[in-house]
Design an enzyme around this catalytic site. Structure first.
Site, PDB file in Angstrom:
ATOM      1  N   SER A 152      -2.819  -8.029   2.880  1.00 30.64           N
ATOM      2  CA  SER A 152      -3.143  -7.726   4.284  1.00 30.64           C
ATOM      3  C   SER A 152      -3.517  -8.998   5.021  1.00 30.64           C
ATOM      4  O   SER A 152      -3.190  -9.161   6.201  1.00 30.64           O
ATOM      5  CB  SER A 152      -4.309  -6.741   4.363  1.00 30.64           C
ATOM      6  OG  SER A 152      -3.894  -5.478   3.945  1.00 30.64           O
ATOM      7  N   ARG A 163      -2.176  -6.290  -8.330  1.00 32.52           N
ATOM      8  CA  ARG A 163      -1.136  -7.299  -8.139  1.00 32.52           C
ATOM      9  C   ARG A 163      -1.230  -8.399  -9.172  1.00 32.52           C
ATOM     10  O   ARG A 163      -0.239  -8.814  -9.748  1.00 32.52           O
ATOM     11  CB  ARG A 163      -1.242  -7.926  -6.737  1.00 32.52           C
ATOM     12  CG  ARG A 163      -0.793  -7.021  -5.630  1.00 32.52           C
ATOM     13  CD  ARG A 163      -1.304  -7.494  -4.305  1.00 32.52           C
ATOM     14  NE  ARG A 163      -2.753  -7.443  -4.272  1.00 32.52           N
ATOM     15  CZ  ARG A 163      -3.487  -7.612  -3.181  1.00 32.52           C
ATOM     16  NH1 ARG A 163      -2.916  -7.903  -2.050  1.00 32.52           N
ATOM     17  NH2 ARG A 163      -4.795  -7.527  -3.242  1.00 32.52           N
ATOM     18  N   HIS A 220       0.837  -1.206   0.000  1.00 31.55           N
ATOM     19  CA  HIS A 220       0.000   0.000   0.000  1.00 31.55           C
ATOM     20  C   HIS A 220       0.874   1.259   0.000  1.00 31.55           C
ATOM     21  O   HIS A 220       0.627   2.206  -0.742  1.00 31.55           O
ATOM     22  CB  HIS A 220      -0.893   0.027   1.251  1.00 31.55           C
ATOM     23  CG  HIS A 220      -1.868  -1.103   1.354  1.00 31.55           C
ATOM     24  ND1 HIS A 220      -1.992  -1.884   2.481  1.00 31.55           N
ATOM     25  CD2 HIS A 220      -2.785  -1.591   0.463  1.00 31.55           C
ATOM     26  CE1 HIS A 220      -2.940  -2.791   2.291  1.00 31.55           C
ATOM     27  NE2 HIS A 220      -3.426  -2.641   1.088  1.00 31.55           N
ATOM     28  N   LYS A 268     -18.260  -6.203   9.375  1.00 34.10           N
ATOM     29  CA  LYS A 268     -16.911  -6.773   9.494  1.00 34.10           C
ATOM     30  C   LYS A 268     -16.011  -5.760  10.180  1.00 34.10           C
ATOM     31  O   LYS A 268     -15.409  -4.905   9.534  1.00 34.10           O
ATOM     32  CB  LYS A 268     -16.362  -7.080   8.082  1.00 34.10           C
ATOM     33  CG  LYS A 268     -16.479  -8.541   7.706  1.00 34.10           C
ATOM     34  CD  LYS A 268     -15.967  -8.878   6.329  1.00 34.10           C
ATOM     35  CE  LYS A 268     -14.675  -8.227   5.898  1.00 34.10           C
ATOM     36  NZ  LYS A 268     -14.356  -8.462   4.498  1.00 34.10           N
TER      37      LYS A 268
HETATM   38  P1  ADP Z   1      -9.742  -3.820  -0.354  1.00 35.00           P
HETATM   39  O1  ADP Z   1     -10.431  -4.506   0.775  1.00 35.00           O
HETATM   40  O2  ADP Z   1     -10.493  -2.648  -0.911  1.00 35.00           O
HETATM   41  O3  ADP Z   1      -9.178  -4.723  -1.429  1.00 35.00           O
HETATM   42  P2  ADP Z   1      -7.052  -3.534   0.588  1.00 35.00           P
HETATM   43  O4  ADP Z   1      -6.670  -2.823   1.830  1.00 35.00           O
HETATM   44  O5  ADP Z   1      -6.808  -5.000   0.544  1.00 35.00           O
HETATM   45  O6  ADP Z   1      -8.542  -3.132   0.370  1.00 35.00           O
HETATM   46  O7  ADP Z   1      -6.323  -2.895  -0.671  1.00 35.00           O
HETATM   47  C1  ADP Z   1      -6.454  -1.547  -1.023  1.00 35.00           C
HETATM   48  C2  ADP Z   1      -5.823  -1.326  -2.385  1.00 35.00           C
HETATM   49  O8  ADP Z   1      -4.430  -1.610  -2.327  1.00 35.00           O
HETATM   50  C3  ADP Z   1      -6.380  -2.240  -3.495  1.00 35.00           C
HETATM   51  O9  ADP Z   1      -6.379  -1.522  -4.710  1.00 35.00           O
HETATM   52  C4  ADP Z   1      -5.374  -3.347  -3.567  1.00 35.00           C
HETATM   53  O10 ADP Z   1      -5.353  -3.968  -4.830  1.00 35.00           O
HETATM   54  C5  ADP Z   1      -4.100  -2.582  -3.302  1.00 35.00           C
HETATM   55  N1  ADP Z   1      -3.056  -3.442  -2.756  1.00 35.00           N
HETATM   56  C6  ADP Z   1      -3.154  -4.303  -1.729  1.00 35.00           C
HETATM   57  N2  ADP Z   1      -1.966  -4.926  -1.522  1.00 35.00           N
HETATM   58  C7  ADP Z   1      -1.108  -4.450  -2.460  1.00 35.00           C
HETATM   59  C8  ADP Z   1       0.256  -4.730  -2.816  1.00 35.00           C
HETATM   60  N3  ADP Z   1       0.971  -5.638  -2.161  1.00 35.00           N
HETATM   61  N4  ADP Z   1       0.801  -4.040  -3.846  1.00 35.00           N
HETATM   62  C9  ADP Z   1       0.055  -3.139  -4.521  1.00 35.00           C
HETATM   63  N5  ADP Z   1      -1.233  -2.848  -4.272  1.00 35.00           N
HETATM   64  C10 ADP Z   1      -1.809  -3.492  -3.252  1.00 35.00           C
END
Ligand code: ADP
Length: 160
Positions: free
Chosen positions: A129, A91, A18, A42
């Site tokens: 995450s 990703r 992120h 959630k």
């Molecule tokens: P959501 O529940 O909306 O998917 P996340 O917190 O998992 O929220 O992710 C937020 C954003 O960050 C999404 O666009 C996701 O694809 C991106 N993201 C998550 N992990 C990575 C990573 N390792 N590299 C690049 N982008 C990421």
């Protein structure tokens, strides 16, 4: 017109993946709002307060970045904060398929808001995450997947 982007997500927790997306986009925008989307069904592993403080610490020296949370449609939140861009990271092809439908529906509902995608750095592709959360939950060392300056021992857990 000011270029305001929101970077929406759960950020439960905020990882190096992120962080990298935000830092790489900083020059494209005048302001980036990292917006934690709340889902009342959630609650998440980390409390909202913890997530906000955590991300604020990561960007404490970056005046263009601020942190907020919301519990409505993302496009409606964009209107509230005058954002004209939604930033997302990609990703894998499954990220792409998931993001494509959301972005296209958002575009149909609010054509003035553009979704902008950045491909993850190769080394961040496996960082999710949910994996990081599992490492932390089971007492493992997740520090290499967390932004610099984040010390897990200082974090208060909500549901451990
Ligand atoms: P959501 O529940 O909306 O998917 P996340 O917190 O998992 O929220 O992710 C937020 C954003 O960050 C999404 O666009 C996701 O694809 C991106 N993201 C998550 N992990 C990575 C990573 N390792 N590299 C690049 N982008 C990421």
């Amino acid at each position: 017109m000011k270029r305001i982007a929101i970077f929406p997500g759960s950020f439960d927790p905020f990882t190096i993946g992120h962080e990298s997306i935000v830092r790489r986009s900083i020059n494209f925008f005048d302001e980036i709002i990292i917006a934690i989307g709340l889902n009342t069904n959630k609650p998440g592993f980390f409390s909202i307060d913890t997530r906000v403080k955590w991300i604020e610490k990561v960007f404490e020296n970056e005046p263009k970045v601020r942190v907020d949370h919301y519990s409505k449609l993302t496009v409606d939140y964009c209107k509230d904060v005058n954002a004209n861009y939604i930033l997302r990271g990609l990703r894998t092809s499954s990220d792409f398929e998931y993001e494509r439908s959301i972005a296209q529906v958002n575009k149909q509902m609010h054509p003035e808001i553009e979704t902008v995608f950045l491909l993850t750095l190769p080394e961040h592709t496996p960082v999710t995450s949910s994996i990081v959360r599992d490492i932390i939950r089971h007492g493992g060392d997740a520090s290499e997947f967390l932004p610099n300056g984040i010390c897990i021992d200082d974090i208060e857990f909500q549901n451990n």
